[in-house]
Scaffold this motif. Structure first.
Motif, PDB file in Angstrom:
ATOM      1  N   ARG A   1       0.842  -1.211   0.000  1.00  0.00           N
ATOM      2  CA  ARG A   1       0.000   0.000   0.000  1.00  0.00           C
ATOM      3  C   ARG A   1       0.871   1.253   0.000  1.00  0.00           C
ATOM      4  O   ARG A   1       0.554   2.236  -0.676  1.00  0.00           O
ATOM      5  N   ALA A   2       1.992   1.191   0.709  1.00  0.00           N
ATOM      6  CA  ALA A   2       2.897   2.354   0.761  1.00  0.00           C
ATOM      7  C   ALA A   2       3.527   2.614  -0.611  1.00  0.00           C
ATOM      8  O   ALA A   2       3.565   3.756  -1.074  1.00  0.00           O
ATOM      9  N   THR A   3       3.988   1.572  -1.280  1.00  0.00           N
ATOM     10  CA  THR A   3       4.634   1.760  -2.593  1.00  0.00           C
ATOM     11  C   THR A   3       3.612   2.198  -3.639  1.00  0.00           C
ATOM     12  O   THR A   3       3.902   3.013  -4.502  1.00  0.00           O
TER      13      THR A   3
ATOM     14  N   ASP B   1      -1.050   5.710  -8.612  1.00  0.00           N
ATOM     15  CA  ASP B   1      -2.196   4.809  -8.785  1.00  0.00           C
ATOM     16  C   ASP B   1      -1.707   3.464  -9.325  1.00  0.00           C
ATOM     17  O   ASP B   1      -0.517   3.281  -9.597  1.00  0.00           O
ATOM     18  N   PHE B   2      -2.653   2.535  -9.482  1.00  0.00           N
ATOM     19  CA  PHE B   2      -2.296   1.164  -9.837  1.00  0.00           C
ATOM     20  C   PHE B   2      -1.565   1.063 -11.176  1.00  0.00           C
ATOM     21  O   PHE B   2      -0.525   0.406 -11.292  1.00  0.00           O
TER      22      PHE B   2
ATOM     23  N   LEU C   1       9.505   0.501  -9.195  1.00  0.00           N
ATOM     24  CA  LEU C   1       8.498   0.279  -8.146  1.00  0.00           C
ATOM     25  C   LEU C   1       7.753  -1.044  -8.359  1.00  0.00           C
ATOM     26  O   LEU C   1       7.416  -1.733  -7.387  1.00  0.00           O
ATOM     27  N   ALA C   2       7.510  -1.419  -9.609  1.00  0.00           N
ATOM     28  CA  ALA C   2       6.856  -2.715  -9.882  1.00  0.00           C
ATOM     29  C   ALA C   2       7.764  -3.855  -9.414  1.00  0.00           C
ATOM     30  O   ALA C   2       7.290  -4.849  -8.843  1.00  0.00           O
ATOM     31  N   ALA C   3       9.082  -3.708  -9.631  1.00  0.00           N
ATOM     32  CA  ALA C   3      10.026  -4.725  -9.145  1.00  0.00           C
ATOM     33  C   ALA C   3      10.022  -4.739  -7.612  1.00  0.00           C
ATOM     34  O   ALA C   3      10.025  -5.812  -6.992  1.00  0.00           O
TER      35      ALA C   3
ATOM     36  N   LEU D   1      -7.987   2.270 -20.835  1.00  0.00           N
ATOM     37  CA  LEU D   1      -8.081   1.491 -19.592  1.00  0.00           C
ATOM     38  C   LEU D   1      -7.879   2.417 -18.409  1.00  0.00           C
ATOM     39  O   LEU D   1      -6.968   3.248 -18.404  1.00  0.00           O
ATOM     40  N   TRP D   2      -8.741   2.304 -17.406  1.00  0.00           N
ATOM     41  CA  TRP D   2      -8.539   3.000 -16.145  1.00  0.00           C
ATOM     42  C   TRP D   2      -9.139   2.165 -15.023  1.00  0.00           C
ATOM     43  O   TRP D   2      -9.886   1.212 -15.274  1.00  0.00           O
ATOM     44  N   PHE D   3      -8.754   2.459 -13.786  1.00  0.00           N
ATOM     45  CA  PHE D   3      -9.269   1.708 -12.636  1.00  0.00           C
ATOM     46  C   PHE D   3     -10.047   2.641 -11.734  1.00  0.00           C
ATOM     47  O   PHE D   3      -9.580   3.731 -11.410  1.00  0.00           O
ATOM     48  N   VAL D   4     -11.237   2.229 -11.343  1.00  0.00           N
ATOM     49  CA  VAL D   4     -12.054   2.998 -10.413  1.00  0.00           C
ATOM     50  C   VAL D   4     -11.839   2.399  -9.025  1.00  0.00           C
ATOM     51  O   VAL D   4     -12.104   1.210  -8.812  1.00  0.00           O
ATOM     52  N   THR D   5     -11.341   3.229  -8.114  1.00  0.00           N
ATOM     53  CA  THR D   5     -11.022   2.750  -6.761  1.00  0.00           C
ATOM     54  C   THR D   5     -12.255   2.112  -6.116  1.00  0.00           C
ATOM     55  O   THR D   5     -13.344   2.680  -6.146  1.00  0.00           O
ATOM     56  N   GLY D   6     -12.051   0.942  -5.568  1.00  0.00           N
ATOM     57  CA  GLY D   6     -13.138   0.233  -4.897  1.00  0.00           C
ATOM     58  C   GLY D   6     -14.070  -0.507  -5.852  1.00  0.00           C
ATOM     59  O   GLY D   6     -14.955  -1.221  -5.402  1.00  0.00           O
ATOM     60  N   GLU D   7     -13.900  -0.313  -7.150  1.00  0.00           N
ATOM     61  CA  GLU D   7     -14.794  -0.989  -8.105  1.00  0.00           C
ATOM     62  C   GLU D   7     -14.061  -1.928  -9.052  1.00  0.00           C
ATOM     63  O   GLU D   7     -14.494  -3.043  -9.286  1.00  0.00           O
TER      64      GLU D   7
END
Ligand code: CP3
Length: 352
Positions: free
Chosen positions: A44-46, A52-53, A62-64, A96-102
């Motif tokens: 969660r910190a990284t 964002d994701f 950071l992915a590594a 493509l995008w990500f909706v937090t919590g969804e």
């Protein structure tokens, strides 16, 4: 291909590769789907640091880092590249995008014009090259005993998101397109299949030692449709990968395939079939492990509830698969509400 710079003892010693080659180990190697994820405070910190994701997925350092976090904490036998199955559609030109919590949202493809508008397979590296860089960093930084797993979504599962524009409970929009616009649907499956072959080949060339194909929604394909849209694309992808990279093992995960798990490895050329937790380990040992290595299949809910049931169930699965090659894993990804201490309890139950 064996790396000439690496001592044979190290290459031979990697427990995951030994299990994938068919060896029956006294203690099964273990890793976990979604082992780099929100249940870990360091993840969660990284992720917050990345923003964002998707920014995390496309930031090789950071992915590594998040890929390495569960290895440092637990000493898993494998690390899985941190990325997502939906990066391939994005590289083919989908929004493509990500909706937090969804969850994920994508621009939709519903007809032949939508398929024709996708970028050619050769263009995907423009978007995906940071992922290959993550693989290169990991192959330098992982401990010598840890196997690096690359991955992609299976064509059917990726298509369900590209058609509906989001995750769906029953994949109805994809089933409707299959019925109502079969030529466009087949063209879409074809493009994803070719893209997946290219994407996984690049991951292997960058240093992935094993690749896994996630068909998370295979369970909604029945009978002939399962053969045609889950088994056949997996067979094609694996045949193409084996022609280019004969030494690289492939894990196939046709989730909730039920009886479709029987013979799946033989029919597709997969070196291992990953099992979800809807099938019993005793049944799978008898009907699936007869063909070679299996992976699985503890219910992820135990990582939330813990207690004696977690230990008993872990030991029961180890025991059920003890007569053949086995890689211990969950039946699906660990959830954000899991307790990190329960992961350690699972590992202790396997190794202790
Ligand atoms: O640790 C790992 O397993 C490696 C990384 C990985 C992720 N996604 C990271 C991720 C892998 C292998 C995947 C595969 C994936 N992605 C699948 C197939 C496996 C499965 O779970 O069935 C699918 C269907 C996706 C698509 C996807 N990505 C969804 C539906 C979601 C939202 C659901 C959720 O869990 O929030 C994601 C987001 C995602 N992918 C997260 C992670 C760690 C959570 C994002 C966050 O940090 O907010």
């Amino acid at each position: 291909m064996a790396n000439p710079d690496q001592p044979a003892a190290v290459a031979d010693g990697k427990t995951i590769l030994r299990a994938l080659a068919g060896e029956v180990l006294e203690v099964p190697p273990v890793w976990m789907m979604r082992q780099a994820g929100r249940y870990l405070p360091e993840y969660r910190a990284t992720r917050a640091q990345a923003g964002d994701f998707l920014s995390l997925c496309y930031n090789p350092e950071l992915a590594a880092e998040v890929t390495l976090q569960p290895i440092r904490r637990y000493g898993f036998d494998a690390a899985i590249l941190f990325a997502d199955i939906l990066l391939l559609p994005q590289a083919l030109g989908v929004d493509l995008w990500f909706v937090t919590g969804e969850g994920p949202r994508l621009s939709t493809i519903t007809d032949a014009a939508g398929v024709s508008a996708l970028k050619p397979v050769e263009a995907i590296d423009e978007t995906l090259s940071p992922v290959y860089e993550t693989v290169r960093i990991l192959s330098r930084e992982l401990p010598a005993e840890t196997t690096l797993i690359g991955f992609a979504g299976a064509p059917w599962t990726v298509a369900t998101y590209m058609i509906a524009g989001r995750g769906t409970r029953d994949q109805a929009p994809a089933h409707a397109m299959m019925r109502e616009a079969p030529e466009a649907f087949d063209a879409l499956m074809e493009r994803i299949t070719d893209g997946t072959i290219h994407y996984l080949s690049r991951q292997i060339e960058a240093g992935a030692e094993v690749v896994k194909i996630f068909d998370s929604w295979a369970g909604s394909l029945k009978g002939e449709a399962f053969q045609r849209y889950s088994l056949e694309p997996a067979r094609r992808i694996i045949a193409a990968l084996k022609a280019r990279h004969p030494e690289t093992p492939v894990i196939a995960f046709p989730r909730e395939a039920g009886d479709g798990y029987i013979g799946f490895a033989r029919a597709t050329g997969a070196d291992c079939v990953a099992l979800d937790n809807s099938v019993s380990a005793d049944w799978a040992a008898q009907h699936v492990q007869v063909d070679g290595c299996v992976q699985g299949n503890l219910a992820p809910g135990h990582m939330v509830t813990g207690g004696e049931a977690l230990v008993t169930e872990t030991r029961r699965i180890v025991q059920a698969f003890s007569k053949g090659p086995h890689i211990f894993n969950l039946g699906h990804g660990i959830t954000p509400d899991a307790d990190p201490d329960n992961v350690q309890r699972m590992i202790d139950a396997i190794r202790g």
